[in-house]
Write an enzyme that holds these catalytic residues in place. Structure first.
Site, short mmCIF file in Angstrom:
data_model
loop_
_atom_site.label_atom_id
_atom_site.label_comp_id
_atom_site.label_asym_id
_atom_site.label_seq_id
_atom_site.Cartn_x
_atom_site.Cartn_y
_atom_site.Cartn_z
N LEU A 33 0.82 -1.22 0.00
CA LEU A 33 0.00 0.00 0.00
C LEU A 33 0.84 1.26 0.00
O LEU A 33 1.89 1.35 0.65
CB LEU A 33 -0.92 0.00 1.23
CG LEU A 33 -1.89 -1.19 1.32
CD1 LEU A 33 -2.74 -1.05 2.59
CD2 LEU A 33 -2.78 -1.29 0.09
N HIS A 37 -3.42 4.23 -2.60
CA HIS A 37 -4.43 3.36 -1.98
C HIS A 37 -5.09 4.06 -0.78
O HIS A 37 -6.30 4.03 -0.61
CB HIS A 37 -3.79 2.07 -1.44
CG HIS A 37 -3.14 1.21 -2.48
ND1 HIS A 37 -1.79 1.01 -2.54
CD2 HIS A 37 -3.67 0.48 -3.49
CE1 HIS A 37 -1.51 0.18 -3.53
NE2 HIS A 37 -2.63 -0.16 -4.14
N GLU A 148 -8.38 6.45 -10.58
CA GLU A 148 -8.33 6.79 -12.00
C GLU A 148 -6.98 6.43 -12.61
O GLU A 148 -6.80 6.50 -13.82
CB GLU A 148 -8.64 8.28 -12.20
CG GLU A 148 -10.09 8.59 -11.89
CD GLU A 148 -10.45 10.05 -12.09
OE1 GLU A 148 -9.53 10.90 -12.10
OE2 GLU A 148 -11.66 10.34 -12.23
N LYS A 149 -6.03 6.06 -11.77
CA LYS A 149 -4.74 5.58 -12.27
C LYS A 149 -4.98 4.41 -13.23
O LYS A 149 -4.36 4.31 -14.29
CB LYS A 149 -3.89 5.14 -11.07
CG LYS A 149 -2.82 4.13 -11.33
CD LYS A 149 -1.55 4.82 -11.66
CE LYS A 149 -0.37 3.91 -11.91
NZ LYS A 149 -0.56 2.51 -11.99
N GLN A 153 -9.80 0.13 -16.06
CA GLN A 153 -10.38 -0.76 -15.05
C GLN A 153 -11.61 -0.11 -14.42
O GLN A 153 -12.65 -0.76 -14.22
CB GLN A 153 -9.33 -1.07 -13.98
CG GLN A 153 -9.88 -1.75 -12.76
CD GLN A 153 -8.80 -2.19 -11.80
OE1 GLN A 153 -8.18 -3.21 -12.00
NE2 GLN A 153 -8.55 -1.42 -10.75
N ILE A 176 -2.91 9.81 -7.40
CA ILE A 176 -1.95 10.39 -6.45
C ILE A 176 -0.54 10.14 -7.01
O ILE A 176 -0.23 9.02 -7.45
CB ILE A 176 -2.08 9.76 -5.05
CG1 ILE A 176 -3.51 9.91 -4.52
CG2 ILE A 176 -1.09 10.37 -4.07
CD1 ILE A 176 -3.99 11.33 -4.30
N SER A 185 2.51 3.68 -7.62
CA SER A 185 2.15 2.33 -8.02
C SER A 185 3.00 1.36 -7.21
O SER A 185 4.18 1.64 -6.94
CB SER A 185 2.45 2.13 -9.51
OG SER A 185 2.45 0.76 -9.82
N SER A 186 2.41 0.23 -6.82
CA SER A 186 3.19 -0.76 -6.08
C SER A 186 4.38 -1.22 -6.92
O SER A 186 5.44 -1.55 -6.40
CB SER A 186 2.30 -1.96 -5.74
OG SER A 186 1.15 -1.53 -5.06
N ARG A 187 4.19 -1.25 -8.24
CA ARG A 187 5.28 -1.72 -9.12
C ARG A 187 6.47 -0.76 -9.15
O ARG A 187 7.56 -1.16 -9.56
CB ARG A 187 4.76 -1.95 -10.54
CG ARG A 187 3.92 -3.20 -10.68
CD ARG A 187 3.62 -3.50 -12.14
NE ARG A 187 2.80 -4.70 -12.26
CZ ARG A 187 1.47 -4.73 -12.18
NH1 ARG A 187 0.80 -3.60 -11.95
NH2 ARG A 187 0.81 -5.86 -12.30
P1 AMP Z 1 -3.94 -2.14 -6.89
O1 AMP Z 1 -3.47 -2.50 -5.53
O2 AMP Z 1 -2.86 -1.71 -7.82
O3 AMP Z 1 -4.88 -3.17 -7.48
O4 AMP Z 1 -4.83 -0.83 -6.70
C1 AMP Z 1 -5.95 -0.82 -5.84
C2 AMP Z 1 -6.73 0.44 -6.10
O5 AMP Z 1 -5.92 1.58 -5.84
C3 AMP Z 1 -7.19 0.57 -7.56
O6 AMP Z 1 -8.50 1.11 -7.59
C4 AMP Z 1 -6.19 1.53 -8.14
O7 AMP Z 1 -6.68 2.26 -9.25
C5 AMP Z 1 -5.94 2.44 -6.95
N1 AMP Z 1 -4.66 3.13 -7.11
C6 AMP Z 1 -3.45 2.57 -7.33
N2 AMP Z 1 -2.52 3.52 -7.48
C7 AMP Z 1 -3.16 4.71 -7.36
C8 AMP Z 1 -2.74 6.08 -7.43
N3 AMP Z 1 -1.47 6.41 -7.65
N4 AMP Z 1 -3.67 7.04 -7.27
C9 AMP Z 1 -4.97 6.72 -7.05
N5 AMP Z 1 -5.43 5.45 -6.98
C10 AMP Z 1 -4.54 4.46 -7.13
#
Ligand code: AMP
Length: 280
Positions: A33, A37, A148-149, A153, A176, A185-187
């Site tokens: 996270l 998130h 919206e990232k 999806q 964000i 991004s987690s990546r």
């Molecule tokens: P994930 O863990 O990557 O599946 O993301 C979980 C949720 O967090 C999804 O709805 C993503 O779109 C959102 N999310 C991931 N990164 C961001 C970010 N930088 N800004 C806003 N939402 C994010």
């Protein structure tokens, strides 16, 4: 904060509050996270009585086994972060808990699922739909929050909710970014030091493209973006589409009032990053 591994436990937690008339906000995640998130959860906290998160690295949405195996997993840190923002409960299921049997469902989102991420990550949205329907059925939230990232999806989840008559409001949340502009991004954790340094180039180019948008046709702006990436040998651009922000169809000319969004996927080494920018 309650931590549940079993679906019947989190479901009964939710049922209890639902029967008391409390509203439930839900944020599904794959963990590792970050502030992106947490921003979803903080928004959910303002708009609901109870907030629930899930952490599950969903195998069915990965089309690349290396990406799945190397996806960052930091459960202890995640729990501390969730506790700090006063999350009420977190669901951390095992793979067997979510998929006790192979899930052979096929979801058809039409063009929405075939373009961009759907084209380059075969089966990805089918896997997303499998896990999200299961999570929605277990939690039965009033509202669910998506970033919206992952713009495509978000559109697909909205369609899923309509197609299957889920009584859930899907709340889109802004991207964000790190102070240098890179979308969180987690990546990002997997980028090499050098790649992490240059990764903000992605958003820099998106921002510049927005500045010069009025001087160029849609086609020429696309070419300009591709060209900027082709000059940087570390980046491999997979797609850059300028699309209608509802039907995701590529647009040919700028329109004043309609939503238009530029969506990009780029490889930096063996890490694939996505980002987007709204053009109006
Ligand atoms: P994930 O863990 O990557 O599946 O993301 C979980 C949720 O967090 C999804 O709805 C993503 O779109 C959102 N999310 C991931 N990164 C961001 C970010 N930088 N800004 C806003 N939402 C994010």
């Amino acid at each position: 904060m309650e931590v549940y591994k079993e679906k019947y436990k989190i479901a009964s937690f939710c049922n209890k509050y639902r029967s008391e008339g409390k509203s439930i906000g839900f944020v599904p995640t794959m963990g590792a996270l970050h502030q992106g998130h947490l921003s979803l959860l903080i928004r959910a906290n303002k708009e609901n009585d109870i907030i629930i998160s899930s952490i599950f690295v969903n195998p069915t949405q990965f089309n690349n086994s290396e990406d799945y195996l190397n996806y960052p997993r930091n459960i202890d840190d995640d729990l501390i972060k969730l506790q700090k923002i006063e999350c009420d409960a977190v669901f951390i299921p095992t793979e067997e808990e979510i998929y006790p049997e192979p899930d052979n469902r096929n979801f058809d989102f039409g063009y929405l699922g075939q373009t961009m991420e759907g084209k380059y990550r075969e089966g990805h949205f089918n896997g997303v739909a499998k896990v999200i329907t299961k999570l929605f059925d277990i939690i039965q939230p009033n509202k669910a929050y998506f970033g919206e990232k992952d713009y495509q999806q978000l559109i697909i989840i909205k369609k899923l909710v309509k197609d299957f008559n889920y009584d859930i409001e899907i709340v889109p949340c802004s991207i964000i970014r790190e102070p240098d502009g890179l979308a969180m991004s987690s990546r990002n954790l997997r980028l090499s030091e050098n790649h992490r340094k240059i990764a903000p180039f992605i958003y820099k180019i998106l921002r510049e493209s927005k500045k010069i948008k009025n001087k160029l046709s849609v086609e020429d702006l696309k070419k300009w973006v591709y060209h900027r990436f082709e000059k940087m040998k570390e980046f491999k651009i997979e797609y850059f589409n300028i699309v209608d922000d509802e039907n995701l169809k590529e647009i040919n000319e700028w329109k004043d009032n309609d939503g238009q969004i530029g969506c990009i996927a780029v490889w930096l080494g063996n890490i694939r990053l996505i980002d987007n920018i709204k053009y109006n």
